[in-house]
Design a protein around this motif. Structure first.
Motif, mmCIF file in Angstrom:
data_model
loop_
_atom_site.group_PDB
_atom_site.id
_atom_site.type_symbol
_atom_site.label_atom_id
_atom_site.label_comp_id
_atom_site.label_asym_id
_atom_site.label_seq_id
_atom_site.Cartn_x
_atom_site.Cartn_y
_atom_site.Cartn_z
ATOM 1 N N LEU A 68 0.856 -1.184 0.000
ATOM 2 C CA LEU A 68 0.000 0.000 0.000
ATOM 3 C C LEU A 68 0.892 1.234 0.000
ATOM 4 O O LEU A 68 1.548 1.540 0.999
ATOM 5 C CB LEU A 68 -0.907 -0.019 1.232
ATOM 6 C CG LEU A 68 -2.025 1.025 1.286
ATOM 7 C CD1 LEU A 68 -3.000 0.836 0.128
ATOM 8 C CD2 LEU A 68 -2.768 0.941 2.614
ATOM 9 N N LYS A 69 0.920 1.926 -1.135
ATOM 10 C CA LYS A 69 1.800 3.079 -1.275
ATOM 11 C C LYS A 69 1.279 4.271 -0.484
ATOM 12 O O LYS A 69 0.121 4.299 -0.065
ATOM 13 C CB LYS A 69 1.948 3.443 -2.757
ATOM 14 C CG LYS A 69 2.594 2.354 -3.596
ATOM 15 C CD LYS A 69 2.794 2.821 -5.017
ATOM 16 C CE LYS A 69 3.452 1.723 -5.854
ATOM 17 N NZ LYS A 69 4.787 1.383 -5.326
ATOM 18 N N ALA A 70 2.143 5.258 -0.312
ATOM 19 C CA ALA A 70 1.758 6.465 0.413
ATOM 20 C C ALA A 70 0.629 7.180 -0.313
ATOM 21 O O ALA A 70 0.613 7.255 -1.545
ATOM 22 C CB ALA A 70 2.970 7.389 0.559
ATOM 23 N N GLN A 71 -0.339 7.679 0.459
ATOM 24 C CA GLN A 71 -1.500 8.403 -0.063
ATOM 25 C C GLN A 71 -2.376 7.535 -0.970
ATOM 26 O O GLN A 71 -3.116 8.061 -1.796
ATOM 27 C CB GLN A 71 -1.041 9.657 -0.839
ATOM 28 C CG GLN A 71 -0.241 10.652 -0.021
ATOM 29 C CD GLN A 71 -1.067 11.286 1.097
ATOM 30 O OE1 GLN A 71 -2.206 11.671 0.892
ATOM 31 N NE2 GLN A 71 -0.473 11.404 2.271
ATOM 32 N N GLU A 72 -2.298 6.212 -0.809
ATOM 33 C CA GLU A 72 -3.060 5.309 -1.659
ATOM 34 C C GLU A 72 -4.156 4.607 -0.867
ATOM 35 O O GLU A 72 -4.044 4.411 0.350
ATOM 36 C CB GLU A 72 -2.136 4.267 -2.286
ATOM 37 C CG GLU A 72 -2.807 3.397 -3.333
ATOM 38 C CD GLU A 72 -1.834 2.407 -3.941
ATOM 39 O OE1 GLU A 72 -1.508 2.561 -5.128
ATOM 40 O OE2 GLU A 72 -1.392 1.494 -3.233
ATOM 41 N N LYS A 73 -5.218 4.215 -1.577
ATOM 42 C CA LYS A 73 -6.331 3.482 -0.983
ATOM 43 C C LYS A 73 -6.591 2.226 -1.804
ATOM 44 O O LYS A 73 -6.714 2.291 -3.023
ATOM 45 C CB LYS A 73 -7.583 4.354 -0.934
ATOM 46 C CG LYS A 73 -8.790 3.688 -0.289
ATOM 47 C CD LYS A 73 -9.981 4.636 -0.242
ATOM 48 C CE LYS A 73 -11.189 3.990 0.414
ATOM 49 N NZ LYS A 73 -12.361 4.908 0.451
ATOM 50 N N ALA A 74 -6.665 1.072 -1.135
ATOM 51 C CA ALA A 74 -6.921 -0.196 -1.807
ATOM 52 C C ALA A 74 -8.187 -0.814 -1.236
ATOM 53 O O ALA A 74 -8.366 -0.862 -0.023
ATOM 54 C CB ALA A 74 -5.737 -1.152 -1.625
ATOM 55 N N CYS A 75 -9.063 -1.306 -2.115
ATOM 56 C CA CYS A 75 -10.335 -1.893 -1.697
ATOM 57 C C CYS A 75 -10.456 -3.317 -2.236
ATOM 58 O O CYS A 75 -10.108 -3.582 -3.392
ATOM 59 C CB CYS A 75 -11.516 -1.060 -2.194
ATOM 60 S SG CYS A 75 -11.639 0.568 -1.408
ATOM 61 N N TYR A 76 -10.964 -4.212 -1.397
ATOM 62 C CA TYR A 76 -11.191 -5.609 -1.754
ATOM 63 C C TYR A 76 -12.656 -5.937 -1.504
ATOM 64 O O TYR A 76 -13.299 -5.331 -0.645
ATOM 65 C CB TYR A 76 -10.298 -6.536 -0.926
ATOM 66 C CG TYR A 76 -8.828 -6.284 -1.133
ATOM 67 C CD1 TYR A 76 -8.093 -7.037 -2.036
ATOM 68 C CD2 TYR A 76 -8.175 -5.277 -0.429
ATOM 69 C CE1 TYR A 76 -6.753 -6.793 -2.232
ATOM 70 C CE2 TYR A 76 -6.832 -5.027 -0.615
ATOM 71 C CZ TYR A 76 -6.119 -5.788 -1.520
ATOM 72 O OH TYR A 76 -4.789 -5.539 -1.723
ATOM 73 N N TYR A 77 -13.175 -6.917 -2.265
ATOM 74 C CA TYR A 77 -14.596 -7.216 -2.184
ATOM 75 C C TYR A 77 -14.818 -8.724 -2.048
ATOM 76 O O TYR A 77 -14.101 -9.516 -2.629
ATOM 77 C CB TYR A 77 -15.329 -6.710 -3.436
ATOM 78 C CG TYR A 77 -15.192 -5.234 -3.648
ATOM 79 C CD1 TYR A 77 -14.090 -4.721 -4.339
ATOM 80 C CD2 TYR A 77 -16.137 -4.337 -3.155
ATOM 81 C CE1 TYR A 77 -13.953 -3.357 -4.532
ATOM 82 C CE2 TYR A 77 -16.002 -2.979 -3.359
ATOM 83 C CZ TYR A 77 -14.906 -2.489 -4.038
ATOM 84 O OH TYR A 77 -14.757 -1.149 -4.216
ATOM 85 N N ILE A 78 -15.838 -9.071 -1.265
ATOM 86 C CA ILE A 78 -16.261 -10.458 -1.136
ATOM 87 C C ILE A 78 -17.769 -10.513 -1.396
ATOM 88 O O ILE A 78 -18.512 -9.632 -0.956
ATOM 89 C CB ILE A 78 -15.929 -11.033 0.259
ATOM 90 C CG1 ILE A 78 -16.334 -12.495 0.349
ATOM 91 C CG2 ILE A 78 -16.574 -10.237 1.360
ATOM 92 C CD1 ILE A 78 -15.890 -13.159 1.642
ATOM 93 N N PHE A 79 -18.201 -11.522 -2.136
ATOM 94 C CA PHE A 79 -19.611 -11.636 -2.512
ATOM 95 C C PHE A 79 -20.231 -12.821 -1.780
ATOM 96 O O PHE A 79 -19.748 -13.953 -1.877
ATOM 97 C CB PHE A 79 -19.740 -11.826 -4.024
ATOM 98 C CG PHE A 79 -21.161 -11.737 -4.515
ATOM 99 C CD1 PHE A 79 -21.728 -10.512 -4.812
ATOM 100 C CD2 PHE A 79 -21.924 -12.882 -4.663
ATOM 101 C CE1 PHE A 79 -23.033 -10.415 -5.263
ATOM 102 C CE2 PHE A 79 -23.230 -12.805 -5.109
ATOM 103 C CZ PHE A 79 -23.790 -11.574 -5.407
ATOM 104 N N THR A 80 -21.300 -12.564 -1.029
ATOM 105 C CA THR A 80 -22.011 -13.617 -0.315
ATOM 106 C C THR A 80 -23.257 -14.010 -1.109
ATOM 107 O O THR A 80 -23.927 -13.148 -1.688
ATOM 108 C CB THR A 80 -22.424 -13.163 1.092
ATOM 109 O OG1 THR A 80 -23.273 -12.012 0.993
ATOM 110 C CG2 THR A 80 -21.194 -12.795 1.913
#
Length: 213
Positions: free
Chosen positions: A25-37
């Motif tokens: 995760l780089k500086a000033q970065e946002k990472a999103c992950y998803y799970i489907f139920t």
């Protein structure tokens, strides 16, 4: 049960096939992950730990398909929790390194359905037509459940020691760097003090010679 992960970083999406992975995760970065139920009231287990970078902390947020915030914390070093996904749909897990101006973070992230193993085991049990469940089958099921819990505990312990080892290694490297630069500063200071003392002595003797003349 279908399990799907999507990674979104700066507008790009990538399919993730594993439930446990490490990402940068780089500086000033946002990472999103998803799970489907695919069914309601599913227990979802999550774990993350910052392995290196800065103060070993990130901001994280978990949202339901309706947009409700289920979990949220700022400057967290690690998290380990289980929540009930009561609504069918896509759940979002976002990690932000916005508080850091130049430090990248390495994060371990694991997510799974907490009751997935139990459901799979019961689904694969052999049929017992015209007969009651055999005692040794139930005993085998209990044994497997206990082994699974022990393995899960061992896995979490290994993850804990891995995190501690990485953080201690990063702290040692930071301490070595500080000692190195402090030593250079100390040498420069000693040379400067010696030069200043020599200059003062020379000025003193020059003043003495003028008085003698």
């Amino acid at each position: 049960m279908m399990l799907k992960y999507l990674l979104t970083v700066l507008g790009f999406a990538t399919l993730i096939s594993a439930s446990a992975f490490t990402f940068n995760l780089k500086a000033q970065e946002k990472a999103c992950y998803y799970i489907f139920t695919t069914k309601p009231n599913t227990n979802v287990a999550c774990y993350f730990a910052v392995q290196s970078g800065g103060d070993f902390d990130v901001d994280y947020e978990v949202r339901s398909p309706r947009g409700d915030v289920l979990q949220s914390e700022v400057k967290s070093r690690q998290g380990d929790w289980v929540f009930n996904a009561d609504v069918v749909g896509e759940y979002e897990f976002c990690f932000s390194n916005g508080m850091s101006t130049y430090h990248d973070k390495v994060v371990d992230f694991e997510i799974k359905f907490a009751d997935e193993n139990d459901d799979d085991f019961r689904a694969n049990l052999p049929g017992q037509p015209n007969a009651k469940p055999i005692a040794h089958v139930e005993s085998m099921q209990n044994t497997i459940d206990n082994i699974d819990k022990q393995l899960d505990g061992l896995s979490r312990t290994l993850q804990y020691y891995k995190t501690r080892n990485n953080r201690n290694h990063d702290t040692v490297k930071s301490t070595e760097s500080r000692i190195y630069y402090f030593s250079i500063f100390e040498v420069i200071l000693m040379v400067g003090m010696a030069f200043l003392q020599i200059t003062i002595v020379q000025l003193f003797f020059k003043g003495s010679r003028k008085q003698l003349v």
